[in-house]
Design an enzyme around this catalytic site. Structure first.
Site, PDB file in Angstrom:
ATOM      1  N   ASP A 192       0.866  -1.163   0.000  1.00  0.00           N
ATOM      2  CA  ASP A 192       0.000   0.000   0.000  1.00  0.00           C
ATOM      3  C   ASP A 192       0.916   1.231   0.000  1.00  0.00           C
ATOM      4  OD1 ASP A 192      -3.171   0.673   1.669  1.00  0.00           O
ATOM      5  OD2 ASP A 192      -2.097   1.764   0.122  1.00  0.00           O
TER       6      ASP A 192
HETATM    7  C1  GLC Z   1      -4.140   4.420  -0.288  1.00  0.00           C
HETATM    8  C2  GLC Z   1      -5.084   3.309   0.079  1.00  0.00           C
HETATM    9  C3  GLC Z   1      -5.221   2.249  -0.978  1.00  0.00           C
HETATM   10  C4  GLC Z   1      -5.046   2.881  -2.348  1.00  0.00           C
HETATM   11  C5  GLC Z   1      -3.611   3.355  -2.442  1.00  0.00           C
HETATM   12  C6  GLC Z   1      -3.322   4.008  -3.796  1.00  0.00           C
HETATM   13  O1  GLC Z   1      -3.375   4.820   0.815  1.00  0.00           O
HETATM   14  O2  GLC Z   1      -4.869   2.641   1.326  1.00  0.00           O
HETATM   15  O3  GLC Z   1      -6.523   1.672  -0.809  1.00  0.00           O
HETATM   16  O4  GLC Z   1      -5.301   1.923  -3.373  1.00  0.00           O
HETATM   17  O5  GLC Z   1      -3.286   4.276  -1.408  1.00  0.00           O
HETATM   18  O6  GLC Z   1      -4.033   5.182  -3.912  1.00  0.00           O
END
Ligand code: GLC
Length: 741
Positions: free
Chosen positions: A297
């Site tokens: 993430d």
């Molecule tokens: C965010 C979220 C995730 C998302 C990623 C990219 O922090 O936790 O769900 O897909 O970043 O934007």
């Protein structure tokens, strides 16, 4: 973050010349041969890459930032000098032009011409926005979820997105947690069914098709158990609960062919989700045989240091990649750390190559080497196709949940001539899009006001007043709203949450209506006019003090482009509501966690109950009213016993005893009253079926039971088992018992 990696390092290019040791002639290397098997192309390309190029392939950077308003918004100056050897870019541009320009640099300015994979959060629509996933789950229509995801995939791929960070399949039982909005509710079986449907919608049969994208199951794993509903925190999950509740949707979606997963921020029993060897290498790869790509993430690799698990970024990178996290999103650690770690002998190049192979394999499967550029539609003709907007509306129609209808005040029909449409959400479009608005335009969402205006054109006069802000008083608006109510036959109070109050980093300790909204509702009700509370929100709310100030309560969630149309259709009577709750609405926040499939307490009766509050929710899982009335017959079983490798059919007849056609969802639960390996919840959903039952007609609903699939459980080690003995099927309070032989 070190910009050095963002600007193409000259040294590595020189060094790379010596590394050109792949097979095939250099003029026609195997990896560029579309007729060669993917594995041969992967192997050939891998041999040609330097460690620096490999580390960049394992890195995802961003053009701008993602769209979640709650998220870390960082405009990075790397956009102008982005290194075209990056493996992936989060692309927030609208349309393919900028993406293609960057892709051209990757193909033409780099030594090996490896295309970039462009990812984006297409969570419930790219431009044609459909209901948030929690709402979609309330439709109990997986085929509709698949259709909507297929629309999103087509719009996204034709706009330069190859990979969506969706579906989010975290089971959640705590409405204080803002991200409950993004998943499919509190039940693991339901989330499993919707997860598989979403993967099929996004990926279709072939992800190289220009109408499909690679999916990404997130956030692996257990994020929904966030302590006290806060975000980015500890999740304390027993092995049994991990297997009972949080893993099944991932297993189902991996089986459905998901191409990637995203590792989570949260600690899983003290170990960060993005450096958790047990869950990623042990379960995902080892037990389920998943060999697709795992992306972290956003900055969750560097956060391993923040979480006090790694002492520095090198250690965090080592932990992440060795636990199975192939690609590092958004913090540029791998290019810094991996070459050093390999050189120092702390990291095996084999581990790096395994990760790079997964990234390259995905790019070959997406067809990016043959078709690196996305089509360009300067006129936007690839978006908002009328039939797609219609599908989004049909989907939203089935998500509306009628929670209360005192005195059958609804449907309004032609009983009214003057309607007051009041509240902060009455003329709002943006907040209809939920916390991941994608490239939806707020002004394209149909407001509640516009929806009623078209429903009642020529039939009733509408009066508008804002009444108050989401959590701010507005004396004049308040006065106008009460005055409008006094002049009307019925009041539609459009209350709830802005889209920034749910989603990421949007936890709420108080989940009732904010005081200004509650005060407005009470004042409207005090006029003596019938009030319909129409809710736009991204989580179950605490409504016990609200519902007593309204005759009817309609939950419309955050419906996307259809906006107020479905709810207006329900309130006027054009639509017979068929939504049923996929997550429990607590009586009070003090009951959380509260969900339907609890285990039986040690004491019967009310011993152990709260001294000061009911243990029952305000609205339970599966609850929702209809304008039809349905009567259930008794459950019939094709046999009174089932072999462990056998099957049998359970059926129930449902009669629509009203004069109105209606959709009914039958929920099939399983009960094991004495499971000596591990105590089972009092009942567990194992099948559901939704059908139209015409007025006065009867329909038979069936559950084709496969003993091992539907009656077995897993223990805390993930071992599936099925005990002999008595079990029961439960439907609508009815029970039919049988023996497992
Ligand atoms: C965010 C979220 C995730 C998302 C990623 C990219 O922090 O936790 O769900 O897909 O970043 O934007």
């Amino acid at each position: 973050m070190n910009l050095r990696n963002i600007i193409l390092p000259v040294a590595s290019v020189l060094l790379a010349v010596a590394c050109n040791s792949g097979s095939g002639s250099d003029a026609n290397p195997v990896y560029k041969d579309p007729s060669a098997p993917v594995e041969s192309r992967v192997k050939d390309l891998l041999k040609r890459m330097t460690i620096e190029e490999k580390a960049l392939q394992l890195t995802q950077w961003h053009l701008g930032a993602n769209d979640n308003p709650n998220n870390i918004i960082t405009e990075n100056d790397a956009t102008r000098t982005l290194n075209p050897m990056l493996g992936s870019v989060i692309y927030t541009g609208e349309g393919s032009e900028r993406r293609n320009l960057l892709q051209k640099r990757a193909i033409e300015e780099t030594r090996l011409g490896i295309p970039i994979i462009f990812g984006y959060d297409v969570i419930h629509g790219y431009r044609t926005i459909y209901p948030i996933s929690l709402a979609a789950a309330c439709s109990w229509n997986p085929e509709m979820v698949r259709k909507c995801c297929a629309i999103a995939a087509r719009e996204a791929r034709s706009s330069g997105i190859d990979w969506t960070f969706s579906p989010m399949i975290d089971v959640a039982r705590d409405p204080r947690w803002g991200r409950i909005a993004e998943g499919y509710g509190e039940d693991s079986y339901a989330a499993s069914v919707f997860a598989a449907a979403a993967v099929q919608g996004y990926q279709g049969d072939d992800i190289s098709s220009e109408t499909n994208v690679a999916s990404c199951l997130k956030h692996f794993v257990g994020y929904g158990a966030s302590e006290a509903g806060r975000d980015y925190v500890q999740t304390d999950i027993s092995d049994q609960t991990l297997w009972d509740t949080y893993l099944p949707p991932y297993e189902a979606a991996v089986k459905a062919g998901a191409k990637t997963l995203m590792s989570s921020f949260n600690l899983v029993n003290g170990i960060p989700g993005s450096s958790n060897d047990h869950t990623i290498n042990g379960i995902l790869r080892g037990m389920w045989g998943f060999d697709g790509m795992v992306v972290s993430d956003w900055a969750s690799v560097s956060q391993i240091v923040t979480q006090r698990f790694a002492k520095d970024n090198d250690e965090a990178s080592l932990m992440a990649i060795e636990s199975g996290v192939d690609m590092d999103m958004g913090d540029m650690l791998y290019p810094e750390s991996l070459p050093k770690l390999v050189e120092d002998g702390r990291l095996s190049i084999k581990t790096v190559d395994q990760a790079v192979a997964r990234v390259l394999r995905l790019k070959f499967e997406l067809g990016l080497f043959e078709h690196p550029y996305a089509p360009e539609y300067p006129d936007g003709s690839n978006l908002l196709a009328p039939e797609d907007v219609r599908t989004a509306e049909e989907a939203a129609n089935e998500t509306i949940v009628l929670l209360q209808n005192n005195g059958s005040i609804l449907p309004l029909g032609d009983k009214v001539r003057k309607i007051a449409i009041v509240g902060p959400l009455a003329k709002d479009g943006t907040n209809m899009m939920g916390s991941w608005p994608g490239h939806g335009h707020g002004d394209e969402m149909c407001t509640i006001w516009d929806a009623f205006s078209s429903e009642y054109a020529g039939r009733a006069e509408l009066l508008y007043a804002s009444g108050c802000g989401f959590d701010s008083e507005d004396a004049e608006g308040f006065r106008q709203a009460v005055a409008a109510a006094r002049k009307s036959d019925v009041v539609i109070a459009c209350l709830g949450e802005p889209n920034t109050w749910s989603g990421e980093s949007a936890s709420r300790a108080f989940i009732d209506l904010p005081a200004p909204q509650q005060k407005l509702l009470e004042a409207l009700h005090a006029t003596g006019k019938p009030v319909v509370l129409l809710l736009v929100n991204g989580r179950p709310l605490e409504l016990r003090n609200a519902v007593c100030n309204a005759e009817a309560v309609v939950e419309m969630w955050q419906p996307g482009i259809a906006g107020g149309k479905p709810a207006a259709g329900v309130i006027t009577g054009r639509i017979n509501p068929s939504g049923r709750l996929a997550a429990t609405f607590p009586y009070t926040v003090g009951q959380i966690p509260i969900y339907y499939n609890r285990r039986h307490p040690a004491r019967n009766g009310t011993m152990g109950y709260y001294l000061d509050c009911t243990v029952e929710p305000l609205y339970p899982f599966g609850y929702g009213l209809s304008y039809s009335t349905f009567e259930y017959g008794e459950i019939t079983l094709s046999s009174d016993s089932i072999a462990r490798d056998g099957s049998m059919t359970a059926s129930v007849t449902v009669t629509n005893t009203s004069d109105r056609d209606g959709m009914e969802t039958v929920f099939w639960f399983v009960e094991d009253p004495a499971c000596s390996r591990v105590v089972r919840p009092e009942k567990e959903l194992r099948h559901f079926e939704k059908q139209l039952v015409k007025a006065g007609e009867s329909r038979t609903f069936t559950f084709e039971i496969d003993a091992m699939r539907d009656l077995s459980y897993v223990d805390g080690k993930g071992e599936r088992f099925l005990e002999s003995g008595e079990m029961s099927i439960i439907v609508a309070g009815r029970k039919a018992s049988f023996n497992v032989l």
